[in-house]
Design an enzyme around this catalytic site. Sequence first.
Site, PDB file in Angstrom:
ATOM      1  N   GLY A   1       1.196  -1.236   0.241  1.00  0.00           N
ATOM      2  CA  GLY A   1      -0.028  -0.128  -0.165  1.00  0.00           C
ATOM      3  C   GLY A   1       0.468   1.441  -0.212  1.00  0.00           C
ATOM      4  O   GLY A   1       2.303   1.511  -0.867  1.00  0.00           O
ATOM      5  N   ARG A   2      -0.040   2.402   0.813  1.00  0.00           N
ATOM      6  CA  ARG A   2       1.258   3.529  -0.053  1.00  0.00           C
ATOM      7  C   ARG A   2       2.958   3.108   1.636  1.00  0.00           C
ATOM      8  O   ARG A   2       3.451   3.950   0.732  1.00  0.00           O
ATOM      9  CB  ARG A   2       0.154   4.435   1.590  1.00  0.00           C
ATOM     10  CG  ARG A   2      -0.771   5.009   0.456  1.00  0.00           C
ATOM     11  CD  ARG A   2      -1.708   5.815   1.949  1.00  0.00           C
ATOM     12  NE  ARG A   2      -1.792   5.076   3.094  1.00  0.00           N
ATOM     13  CZ  ARG A   2      -3.426   4.832   3.520  1.00  0.00           C
ATOM     14  NH1 ARG A   2      -4.069   4.688   2.948  1.00  0.00           N
ATOM     15  NH2 ARG A   2      -3.886   4.122   4.801  1.00  0.00           N
TER      16      ARG A   2
ATOM     17  N   ARG B   1       2.851  -4.717  12.556  1.00  0.00           N
ATOM     18  CA  ARG B   1       1.728  -4.421  13.692  1.00  0.00           C
ATOM     19  C   ARG B   1       2.702  -5.956  14.191  1.00  0.00           C
ATOM     20  O   ARG B   1       2.509  -6.726  13.613  1.00  0.00           O
ATOM     21  CB  ARG B   1       0.756  -4.665  14.124  1.00  0.00           C
ATOM     22  CG  ARG B   1      -0.245  -3.213  13.751  1.00  0.00           C
ATOM     23  CD  ARG B   1      -0.261  -2.166  15.144  1.00  0.00           C
ATOM     24  NE  ARG B   1      -1.014  -0.564  14.542  1.00  0.00           N
ATOM     25  CZ  ARG B   1      -0.497   0.132  14.146  1.00  0.00           C
ATOM     26  NH1 ARG B   1       1.141   0.441  13.575  1.00  0.00           N
ATOM     27  NH2 ARG B   1      -1.156   0.736  14.296  1.00  0.00           N
TER      28      ARG B   1
ATOM     29  N   GLU C   1       3.541  -5.525  23.239  1.00  0.00           N
ATOM     30  CA  GLU C   1       3.447  -3.955  22.960  1.00  0.00           C
ATOM     31  C   GLU C   1       2.859  -3.143  24.383  1.00  0.00           C
ATOM     32  O   GLU C   1       1.908  -3.461  24.659  1.00  0.00           O
ATOM     33  CB  GLU C   1       3.329  -2.596  21.910  1.00  0.00           C
ATOM     34  CG  GLU C   1       3.823  -2.487  21.591  1.00  0.00           C
ATOM     35  CD  GLU C   1       3.889  -2.177  20.113  1.00  0.00           C
ATOM     36  OE1 GLU C   1       3.828  -2.624  18.622  1.00  0.00           O
ATOM     37  OE2 GLU C   1       4.109  -0.611  20.424  1.00  0.00           O
TER      38      GLU C   1
ATOM     39  N   HIS D   1       8.455   1.318  18.814  1.00  0.00           N
ATOM     40  CA  HIS D   1       6.897   1.423  17.435  1.00  0.00           C
ATOM     41  C   HIS D   1       7.449   3.558  17.507  1.00  0.00           C
ATOM     42  O   HIS D   1       6.824   3.884  18.155  1.00  0.00           O
ATOM     43  CB  HIS D   1       6.023   1.623  18.944  1.00  0.00           C
ATOM     44  CG  HIS D   1       4.705   1.735  17.746  1.00  0.00           C
ATOM     45  ND1 HIS D   1       3.537   0.795  18.107  1.00  0.00           N
ATOM     46  CD2 HIS D   1       4.515   1.122  16.970  1.00  0.00           C
ATOM     47  CE1 HIS D   1       3.247   0.999  16.976  1.00  0.00           C
ATOM     48  NE2 HIS D   1       3.375   1.940  15.939  1.00  0.00           N
TER      49      HIS D   1
HETATM   50  P1  NAP Z   1      -2.602   1.283   3.032  1.00  0.00           P
HETATM   51  O1  NAP Z   1      -1.917   1.707   2.361  1.00  0.00           O
HETATM   52  O2  NAP Z   1      -3.947   0.811   3.043  1.00  0.00           O
HETATM   53  O3  NAP Z   1      -1.665  -0.793   2.489  1.00  0.00           O
HETATM   54  C1  NAP Z   1      -1.970  -2.024   3.233  1.00  0.00           C
HETATM   55  C2  NAP Z   1      -1.678  -2.289   2.261  1.00  0.00           C
HETATM   56  O4  NAP Z   1      -1.733  -4.575   2.584  1.00  0.00           O
HETATM   57  C3  NAP Z   1      -2.319  -2.837   1.033  1.00  0.00           C
HETATM   58  O5  NAP Z   1      -1.829  -2.481  -0.367  1.00  0.00           O
HETATM   59  C4  NAP Z   1      -3.831  -3.857   1.306  1.00  0.00           C
HETATM   60  O6  NAP Z   1      -4.360  -4.259  -0.208  1.00  0.00           O
HETATM   61  C5  NAP Z   1      -2.827  -4.531   1.735  1.00  0.00           C
HETATM   62  N1  NAP Z   1      -4.004  -5.328   2.567  1.00  0.00           N
HETATM   63  C6  NAP Z   1      -4.216  -5.292   3.746  1.00  0.00           C
HETATM   64  N2  NAP Z   1      -5.134  -6.093   3.624  1.00  0.00           N
HETATM   65  C7  NAP Z   1      -4.182  -7.662   3.480  1.00  0.00           C
HETATM   66  C8  NAP Z   1      -4.930  -9.119   3.173  1.00  0.00           C
HETATM   67  N3  NAP Z   1      -5.519  -9.562   4.549  1.00  0.00           N
HETATM   68  N4  NAP Z   1      -3.801  -9.617   2.420  1.00  0.00           N
HETATM   69  C9  NAP Z   1      -2.792  -8.770   1.580  1.00  0.00           C
HETATM   70  N5  NAP Z   1      -2.903  -7.841   1.750  1.00  0.00           N
HETATM   71  C10 NAP Z   1      -3.312  -7.256   2.807  1.00  0.00           C
HETATM   72  O7  NAP Z   1      -2.226   1.410   4.569  1.00  0.00           O
HETATM   73  P2  NAP Z   1      -0.725   2.178   4.683  1.00  0.00           P
HETATM   74  O8  NAP Z   1      -0.468   3.482   4.661  1.00  0.00           O
HETATM   75  O9  NAP Z   1       0.701   1.266   4.011  1.00  0.00           O
HETATM   76  O10 NAP Z   1      -0.326   1.456   6.688  1.00  0.00           O
HETATM   77  C11 NAP Z   1      -0.053   0.086   6.566  1.00  0.00           C
HETATM   78  C12 NAP Z   1       0.070   0.136   8.208  1.00  0.00           C
HETATM   79  O11 NAP Z   1       2.078   0.278   8.755  1.00  0.00           O
HETATM   80  C13 NAP Z   1      -0.928   0.437   9.159  1.00  0.00           C
HETATM   81  O12 NAP Z   1      -2.404  -0.236   8.687  1.00  0.00           O
HETATM   82  C14 NAP Z   1       0.081   0.314  10.205  1.00  0.00           C
HETATM   83  O13 NAP Z   1      -0.351  -0.922  10.509  1.00  0.00           O
HETATM   84  C15 NAP Z   1       1.236   0.697   9.854  1.00  0.00           C
HETATM   85  N6  NAP Z   1       1.877   1.177  10.595  1.00  0.00           N
HETATM   86  C16 NAP Z   1       2.929   1.318  10.931  1.00  0.00           C
HETATM   87  C17 NAP Z   1       3.787   2.869  11.287  1.00  0.00           C
HETATM   88  C18 NAP Z   1       4.825   2.584  12.480  1.00  0.00           C
HETATM   89  O14 NAP Z   1       5.034   3.307  13.564  1.00  0.00           O
HETATM   90  N7  NAP Z   1       6.114   1.910  12.622  1.00  0.00           N
HETATM   91  C19 NAP Z   1       2.596   3.878  10.671  1.00  0.00           C
HETATM   92  C20 NAP Z   1       1.862   4.063  10.429  1.00  0.00           C
HETATM   93  C21 NAP Z   1       1.536   2.547   9.689  1.00  0.00           C
HETATM   94  P3  NAP Z   1      -5.638  -3.791  -1.638  1.00  0.00           P
HETATM   95  O15 NAP Z   1      -4.919  -2.712  -1.433  1.00  0.00           O
HETATM   96  O16 NAP Z   1      -5.440  -4.536  -1.826  1.00  0.00           O
HETATM   97  O17 NAP Z   1      -5.999  -3.329  -0.113  1.00  0.00           O
HETATM   98  C1  GLV Z   2       1.687   4.178  14.196  1.00  0.00           C
HETATM   99  O1  GLV Z   2       1.640   2.208  14.039  1.00  0.00           O
HETATM  100  C2  GLV Z   2       0.010   3.467  12.361  1.00  0.00           C
HETATM  101  O2  GLV Z   2      -0.473   3.060  12.653  1.00  0.00           O
HETATM  102  O3  GLV Z   2      -0.002   5.493  12.474  1.00  0.00           O
END
Ligand code: NAP
Ligand code: GLV
Length: 316
Positions: free
Chosen positions: A154-155, A236, A265, A283
């Site tokens: 994704g993003r 996560r 966590e 985190h």
């Molecule tokens: P996003 O743009 O929604 O990307 C998520 C991707 O995962 C999408 O391409 C989606 O596919 C795919 N996906 C979702 N469920 C799936 C499954 N069961 N099987 C296969 N693919 C699946 O989200 P993002 O902005 O990249 O963020 C992703 C995650 O990063 C967040 O939800 C959060 O938990 C984590 N995060 C962590 C931090 C940190 O501090 N470490 C910070 C920000 C975010 P589709 O496009 O086909 O739906």
């Molecule tokens: C951080 O983990 C977030 O999902 O923004």
Amino acid sequence: MKVFITRSLPGNIEKLLRKNGHTVVTFKKEYPISKTELIKNARNADALISLLTDKIDSEIIDNLKSCKIIANYATGYNNIDINYAKQKNIIVTNTPDILTNATAEIALTLALACSRRVIEGHEFVKKKKFRGWAPKLLLGIEMTGKTIGIIGAGRIGYAVAKRFKGFDTNIIYYNRSKKNKFETEFGAKKVSLKKLMTDSDIISIQIPLTKESYHLIDKNHLSVLKPNAILINIARGEVVDEKYLIQLLKKGKIHSAGFDVYENEPNIDPELLKLPNVVLLPHIGSATVEARTKMAQLCAENVLRVLKGKSAKTPV
Ligand code: NAP
Ligand code: GLV
Ligand code: GLV
């Protein structure tokens, strides 16, 4: 109207909210708010700004008597029962995009710290063990030319892949849908999770935590990793079977792992703390001044819009 914020945030959104005529109450302690305290403060609030450490379950939602919006100060929203919130006509928003670059940078930080043994080197120097340049000192693994597996394209997955591509790597990805940008910009192929785990030298996980992705990276997938594989989790903790991963690391079955997130966590498995082949971060994926300030502003913007009866900017 009343806005309750479960923790003091960077920037000054309180001022902005007050300028718009709202009453703002913030939980000002340096630890996560308890369920009792959250209910007490949010009961009569019209808007709630929550953190990913606040578990907004049906019990809490039932206690929100006049809440119109829960603005989560995160992109992930697995901490909120969004279906129940929807039933109660409460809008839930998150903070996508503005933290993407910061979080992608942490994935690369972890990957390089693991591959080049940065933490071991740092400790080595600090402990005054450095006796001069040596041919075999702390040999790591070069990133150039390696195969990078992106889980969740994704993003953030895209931003991570783009950065790895700068190291002249080959990208493969696992995702629900096909991502054309991955194919055209990176020449990356969508593969099965098993193939990704088998073929990758470095794996970066950034898939949202859902019922489907809980322990997605399980024993079956972890046991096919290459002996020199590096696993990075910035999604996560619950997406990975952490206990099994620790066993692999302990037995030296893979090269190393970089963690920004953990299964329980902030309680870290004591076994993990003893391992030399891990890099452990608290985190901090989105923890830049830029991202965290914009995230607060976006929460405030969503709250202001919804309280005016307008649609939210970033609803989930
Ligand atoms: P996003 O743009 O929604 O990307 C998520 C991707 O995962 C999408 O391409 C989606 O596919 C795919 N996906 C979702 N469920 C799936 C499954 N069961 N099987 C296969 N693919 C699946 O989200 P993002 O902005 O990249 O963020 C992703 C995650 O990063 C967040 O939800 C959060 O938990 C984590 N995060 C962590 C931090 C940190 O501090 N470490 C910070 C920000 C975010 P589709 O496009 O086909 O739906
Ligand atoms: C951080 O983990 C977030 O999902 O923004
Ligand atoms: C190392 O410092 C080198 O000059 O090769």
